[in-house]
Design a protein around this motif. Structure first.
Motif, PDB file in Angstrom:
ATOM      1  N   ASN A  32       0.833  -1.203   0.000  1.00 44.31           N
ATOM      2  CA  ASN A  32       0.000   0.000   0.000  1.00 44.31           C
ATOM      3  C   ASN A  32       0.865   1.249   0.000  1.00 44.31           C
ATOM      4  O   ASN A  32       2.047   1.218   0.361  1.00 44.31           O
ATOM      5  N   SER A  33       0.271   2.352  -0.398  1.00 42.81           N
ATOM      6  CA  SER A  33       1.006   3.611  -0.537  1.00 42.81           C
ATOM      7  C   SER A  33       1.417   4.187   0.801  1.00 42.81           C
ATOM      8  O   SER A  33       2.442   4.868   0.901  1.00 42.81           O
TER       9      SER A  33
ATOM     10  N   ALA B  89      -9.620   3.560  -3.741  1.00 43.43           N
ATOM     11  CA  ALA B  89     -10.340   4.726  -4.245  1.00 43.43           C
ATOM     12  C   ALA B  89      -9.617   5.339  -5.442  1.00 43.43           C
ATOM     13  O   ALA B  89     -10.254   5.771  -6.413  1.00 43.43           O
ATOM     14  N   GLU B  90      -8.263   5.351  -5.367  1.00 43.38           N
ATOM     15  CA  GLU B  90      -7.489   5.870  -6.499  1.00 43.38           C
ATOM     16  C   GLU B  90      -7.740   5.053  -7.760  1.00 43.38           C
ATOM     17  O   GLU B  90      -7.668   5.567  -8.875  1.00 43.38           O
ATOM     18  N   ALA B  91      -8.037   3.769  -7.584  1.00 37.13           N
ATOM     19  CA  ALA B  91      -8.332   2.892  -8.729  1.00 37.13           C
ATOM     20  C   ALA B  91      -9.804   2.925  -9.109  1.00 37.13           C
ATOM     21  O   ALA B  91     -10.240   2.155  -9.976  1.00 37.13           O
TER      22      ALA B  91
ATOM     23  N   ALA C 277      -5.721   3.662   5.231  1.00 39.37           N
ATOM     24  CA  ALA C 277      -4.354   3.280   4.881  1.00 39.37           C
ATOM     25  C   ALA C 277      -4.324   2.311   3.707  1.00 39.37           C
ATOM     26  O   ALA C 277      -3.351   2.279   2.952  1.00 39.37           O
ATOM     27  N   VAL C 278      -5.382   1.526   3.544  1.00 43.42           N
ATOM     28  CA  VAL C 278      -5.441   0.610   2.398  1.00 43.42           C
ATOM     29  C   VAL C 278      -6.536   1.000   1.401  1.00 43.42           C
ATOM     30  O   VAL C 278      -6.357   0.874   0.194  1.00 43.42           O
ATOM     31  N   THR C 279      -7.664   1.495   1.889  1.00 48.13           N
ATOM     32  CA  THR C 279      -8.769   1.772   0.972  1.00 48.13           C
ATOM     33  C   THR C 279      -8.534   3.023   0.127  1.00 48.13           C
ATOM     34  O   THR C 279      -9.172   3.176  -0.923  1.00 48.13           O
TER      35      THR C 279
ATOM     36  N   GLU D 225      -4.416  -3.482   8.366  1.00 51.44           N
ATOM     37  CA  GLU D 225      -4.185  -4.479   7.331  1.00 51.44           C
ATOM     38  C   GLU D 225      -3.007  -4.041   6.477  1.00 51.44           C
ATOM     39  O   GLU D 225      -2.698  -2.841   6.393  1.00 51.44           O
ATOM     40  N   GLY D 226      -2.367  -5.021   5.810  1.00 49.72           N
ATOM     41  CA  GLY D 226      -1.294  -4.682   4.888  1.00 49.72           C
ATOM     42  C   GLY D 226      -1.834  -4.309   3.516  1.00 49.72           C
ATOM     43  O   GLY D 226      -1.571  -3.227   3.002  1.00 49.72           O
ATOM     44  N   PHE D 227      -2.640  -5.191   2.934  1.00 49.13           N
ATOM     45  CA  PHE D 227      -3.227  -4.909   1.629  1.00 49.13           C
ATOM     46  C   PHE D 227      -4.735  -4.725   1.712  1.00 49.13           C
ATOM     47  O   PHE D 227      -5.294  -3.800   1.150  1.00 49.13           O
ATOM     48  N   GLY D 228      -5.411  -5.606   2.401  1.00 55.22           N
ATOM     49  CA  GLY D 228      -6.856  -5.484   2.512  1.00 55.22           C
ATOM     50  C   GLY D 228      -7.626  -6.358   1.547  1.00 55.22           C
ATOM     51  O   GLY D 228      -8.603  -5.923   0.938  1.00 55.22           O
TER      52      GLY D 228
END
Length: 489
Positions: free
Chosen positions: A157-158, A320-322, A314-316, A291-294
């Motif tokens: 994640n970013s 949202a960017e996608a 932190a993951v969502t 979570e790391g990725f979700g």
């Protein structure tokens, strides 16, 4: 044309779980790409999948003194690779090397880095991020986070990537490598629409999954609603917290079913399998606080199941960017501060934060205390998900007495409403907020392309002496004042 290199994927084990699934997916992608590879694991693959696995016992979890040295383990790993793949140039792909679950694996990575080997260091979890019990094992590592043109740090994640960039990692030595979402077997719809909601939480019930929130939501849900958690923890460290919730479920009779897969049936005469629980579930839920990725946010979309629960920006934010809206999610679940008591919370915070920071070798400053305490207060309320479990149970007992049911609020984009009203409305909605086609950025084809590009760049890069991201700066980023969380202590 066969690429002029091979890949060695390295992990501690291949138990059921998120990292193993990622490795399985990567292996299948590499096979389709024609990239020769081997998976080095400390233990056999318990799935029984026909994948190229070599067991190197020195890789398994090992936190006690003794065992092989880093040089001995590296020699065994190289021998296993040569036996499987010959002497092609190798890209080493490590998963969670810095997690603090093996006494020498970080030193193996350091030695490979010094030798100029091509490496991917992929992080699913970090010892610095809410795992104080793990950190002492890596605290003294001399070269924990090496980087060079031939070594890239890979992030799910970013948010984690930003932490490392802020600590000094060059952007060109990092890559965002989100997990692939694989299409599961189709879930056959039930012939008859169920009379009430069955909300499935498809996880192992470790502490950060925040089981208490299910119990709170069950009190506020329409009559007949059931909540189910698929699996118990598989690590001894999480069992005491889990057993407390099992006892609480028995004592209160709340409709929260734990460890259901293989043990209980979702309806009379139906199988006890995971597939059966998925079939009968009307909704999926997430109440996790980290979570790391979700995967749990996106997989319900592939099943055609609506998701509700707690948002994790932190993951969502990456989703949202996608362009993906994974579910109907709240940002906080708020209860009045007087239900816990300011001074009670403050004293618990002092004790827990001091113990956590000491595990990381850090003193507790007044700034840590005051900023973390202030961050827990939300206009006269507390976020239920950031309370220790005994205080969560105290809140639930109050609600069971019938006191203040409509004083529990969900906060969504800075707006609040009674959680009971939100639940009644949300549980009536049976369509997901996204479609499987929305997940193309996380397809196996996209993942294959990312892996192929990443490996080719590393093999083509010229070796240079490795540099290190200062580990004290990484730690400081995750322990910044105001970030403390009880369920990650």
């Amino acid at each position: 044309m066969t690429p002029p290199y091979s890949v060695a994927i390295v992990h501690y084990h291949l138990h059921r779980g998120g990292v193993t699934r990622v490795i399985h997916t990567a292996s299948r992608c590499l096979t389709e790409l024609g990239i020769r590879h081997v998976i080095l694991s400390g233990e056999p693959d318990e799935s029984g999948a026909s994948l190229p696995v070599k067991v190197v016992e020195g890789l398994r979890y090992h936190t006690d003194p003794g065992g092989p040295t880093a040089r001995q383990l590296m020699k065994e790993m190289k021998a296993a690779v040569v036996a499987s793949l010959g002497s092609d140039p190798i890209v080493w792909h490590f998963h969670n090397h810095s997690l603090g679950r093996n006494t020498v694996i970080a030193d193996v990575v350091a030695q490979l880095a010094e030798a100029g080997e091509a490496m991917v260091l992929q992080f699913h979890d970090l010892a610095e991020d809410g795992r104080p019990m793990n950190y002492p094992l890596i605290a003294d590592a001399e070269l924990l986070y090496p980087h060079s043109p031939r070594i890239k740090q890979a992030f799910l994640n970013s948010r984690d990537r930003r932490h490392f960039l802020a600590a000094g990692l060059p952007a060109g030595h990092s890559v965002l490598l989100p997990n692939a979402i694989t299409q599961p077997a189709a879930v056959k719809p039930l012939e008859k629409k169920p009379d009430a909601a069955l909300v499935l939480y498809p996880i192992r019930a470790i502490r950060r999954k925040n089981l208490g929130e299910l119990f709170l939501l069950s009190v506020l849900s329409p009559k007949g609603t059931r909540y189910a958690v698929s699996l118990a923890p598989d690590a001894v460290r999480w069992m005491p917290v889990y057993e407390e919730w099992r006892a609480f479920a028995a004592d209160t009779g709340l409709p929260v079913l734990l460890d259901v897969v293989g043990r209980l049936s979702p309806s009379p005469k139906s199988p006890r399998t995971y597939a059966s629980w998925l079939r009968h579930a009307t909704h999926c839920i997430n109440t996790s606080v980290a979570e790391g990725f979700g995967l749990g946010f996106l997989e319900p979309v592939t099943l055609g199941k609506p998701l509700l629960g707690r948002n994790l920006p932190a993951v969502t934010n990456d989703f949202a960017e996608a362009g993906i809206v994974p579910g109907r999610l709240y940002d906080r679940l708020l209860v009045p501060v007087e239900w816990v008591g300011r001074e009670t919370l403050r004293q618990r915070l002092i004790r827990s934060m001091r113990a956590t920071l000491e595990s990381y070798g850090e003193p507790m400053s007044n700034e840590h205390l005051e900023r973390s305490f202030a961050a827990m207060l939300h206009d006269g309320h507390l976020d239920f998900g950031n309370l220790p479990e005994d205080l969560q149970r105290q809140v639930i007992h109050r609600l069971l007495s019938g006191d203040g049911l409509d004083q529990v609020l969900v906060e969504i984009r800075a707006e609040t409403q009674p959680a009971r009203t939100w639940l009644r409305r949300t549980l009536k909605l049976t369509e997901p907020t996204a479609k499987p086609g929305d997940l193309l950025p996380y397809s196996t084809d996209a993942y294959s392309s990312r892996l192929k590009k990443l490996y080719a760049e590393l093999i083509d890069a010229k070796p240079e002496p490795p540099e290190e991201v200062p580990k004290h700066k990484i730690l400081a980023g995750y322990l910044k004042p105001g970030s403390f969380h009880f369920l990650l202590s």
